[in-house]
Write an enzyme that holds these catalytic residues in place. Structure first.
Site, PDB file in Angstrom:
ATOM      1  N   ASN A   1      30.349  32.038  38.023  1.00 44.25           N
ATOM      2  CA  ASN A   1      31.041  32.517  39.213  1.00 44.25           C
ATOM      3  C   ASN A   1      30.116  33.139  40.257  1.00 44.25           C
ATOM      4  OD1 ASN A   1      32.964  33.422  36.596  1.00 44.25           O
ATOM      5  ND2 ASN A   1      33.787  31.931  38.039  1.00 44.25           N
TER       6      ASN A   1
ATOM      7  N   VAL B   1      29.525  35.303  45.409  1.00 42.02           N
ATOM      8  CA  VAL B   1      30.393  35.634  44.285  1.00 42.02           C
ATOM      9  C   VAL B   1      31.749  34.964  44.461  1.00 42.02           C
ATOM     10  CG1 VAL B   1      31.508  37.526  43.032  1.00 42.02           C
ATOM     11  CG2 VAL B   1      29.248  37.869  44.048  1.00 42.02           C
ATOM     12  N   CYS B   2      32.207  34.302  43.401  1.00 38.59           N
ATOM     13  CA  CYS B   2      33.524  33.679  43.398  1.00 38.59           C
ATOM     14  C   CYS B   2      34.481  34.605  42.643  1.00 38.59           C
ATOM     15  CB  CYS B   2      33.459  32.309  42.730  1.00 38.59           C
ATOM     16  SG  CYS B   2      35.039  31.458  42.758  1.00 38.59           S
ATOM     17  N   LEU B   3      35.157  35.428  43.404  1.00 36.34           N
ATOM     18  CA  LEU B   3      36.145  36.354  42.850  1.00 36.34           C
ATOM     19  C   LEU B   3      37.362  36.246  43.757  1.00 36.34           C
ATOM     20  CD1 LEU B   3      36.681  38.632  40.754  1.00 36.34           C
ATOM     21  CD2 LEU B   3      35.737  40.239  42.427  1.00 36.34           C
TER      22      LEU B   3
END
Length: 195
Positions: free
Chosen positions: A105, A112-114
Site C-alpha cells: 500500500n 500511501v494508499c489509504l
C-alpha cells in the site's frame, strides 16, 4: 498533549508585560484552528511519535514516525510527513512515507494508499484517524487495493515469500531489483530473528 491555547496566553502576557502595548497575534485560519484541536486531542499509540520540525508554531507540517510492535514490519521505523491543506478538514492531509519500503500500500515514491486519505475522507475524520489508519497498514497490509502490485500479489499468493522480502527490504537489501531503505537497527532485533 500540546496545549497551544495556554502557550498563546503566555505569549500574550509576556508581550504585554514587556512593553505594555498590545501584542500582535497572528490570526488563525479555520484549518489552523481545526489542526490545533486535532493535535491537542491526539491519543497516539505507544508505537508512534509526532514531531514538529518547524516548531510548534507550524502545525500544518509535521512528521509522524511509526514503529510497529507486531506483524510483518515489527521493529522497523517508518517516518511520514503530513502536510495539511489550507481547506482542511474539507480535504484530507497530504501524507507521504519518507523512506522506501516494500509494502503493498506504499509505492516506491512514498505515496500511501489509504482509503481515508482519498475517496473515503470526510470532514468529521481527523489526524488521529489518519495515524491509526497508517498503523493499521503495517499490522494488516491490504493486497486488494495496492500501490505496489508485485508486493500485493506476493502477500496474497505467497505470504512466506512476502515476509522474507519484507525482512530483506527492512535491512536495506534489494527486493525484485529495487533497493529499499534500512529501517531496523541491530539493537531493535530480538535474538530469535532468523536470516
Amino acid at each position: 498533549m500540546i496545549n497551544l491555547i495556554k502557550i498563546r496566553e503566555k505569549q500574550r502576557e509576556a508581550a504585554e508585560n514587556a512593553g505594555g502595548s498590545k501584542p500582535t497575534i497572528k490570526e488563525q485560519t479555520a484549518s489552523e484552528l481545526r489542526v490545533h484541536r486535532d493535535i491537542s486531542e491526539l491519543t497516539l499509540p505507544p508505537t508512534c511519535k509526532i514531531e514538529f520540525p518547524n516548531g510548534k508554531d507550524d502545525l500544518m507540517n509535521f512528521e509522524v514516525t511509526i514503529k510497529p510492535d507486531g506483524g510483518y514490519y515489527h521493529d522497523g521505523e517508518f517516518p511520514f510527513t503530513f502536510e495539511i491543506p489550507i481547506v482542511y478538514p474539507h480535504e484530507a492531509p497530504k501524507v507521504k512515507c519518507e523512506i522506501k519500503v516494500y509494502h503493498p500500500n506504499i509505492d516506491y515514491d512514498g505515496n500511501v494508499c489509504l482509503n481515508i486519505l482519498r475517496e473515503d475522507w470526510k470532514p468529521v475524520l481527523n489526524i488521529n484517524a489518519v495515524i491509526y489508519g497508517l498503523v493499521h497498514l503495517f499490522t494488516e497490509p491490504n493486497h486488494e487495493d495496492p500501490l505496489n502490485p508485485q508486493a500485493a500479489d506476493e502477500l496474497r499468493d505467497n505470504p512466506t515469500s512476502f515476509e522474507a522480502n519484507v525482512i530483506m527490504s527492512m535491512w536495506g537489501h534489494p527486493v525484485h531489483g529495487l533497493t529499499y531503505d534500512r529501517v531496523v537497527e541491530i539493537n531493535d532485533i530480538d535474538s530469535n530473528t532468523e536470516f
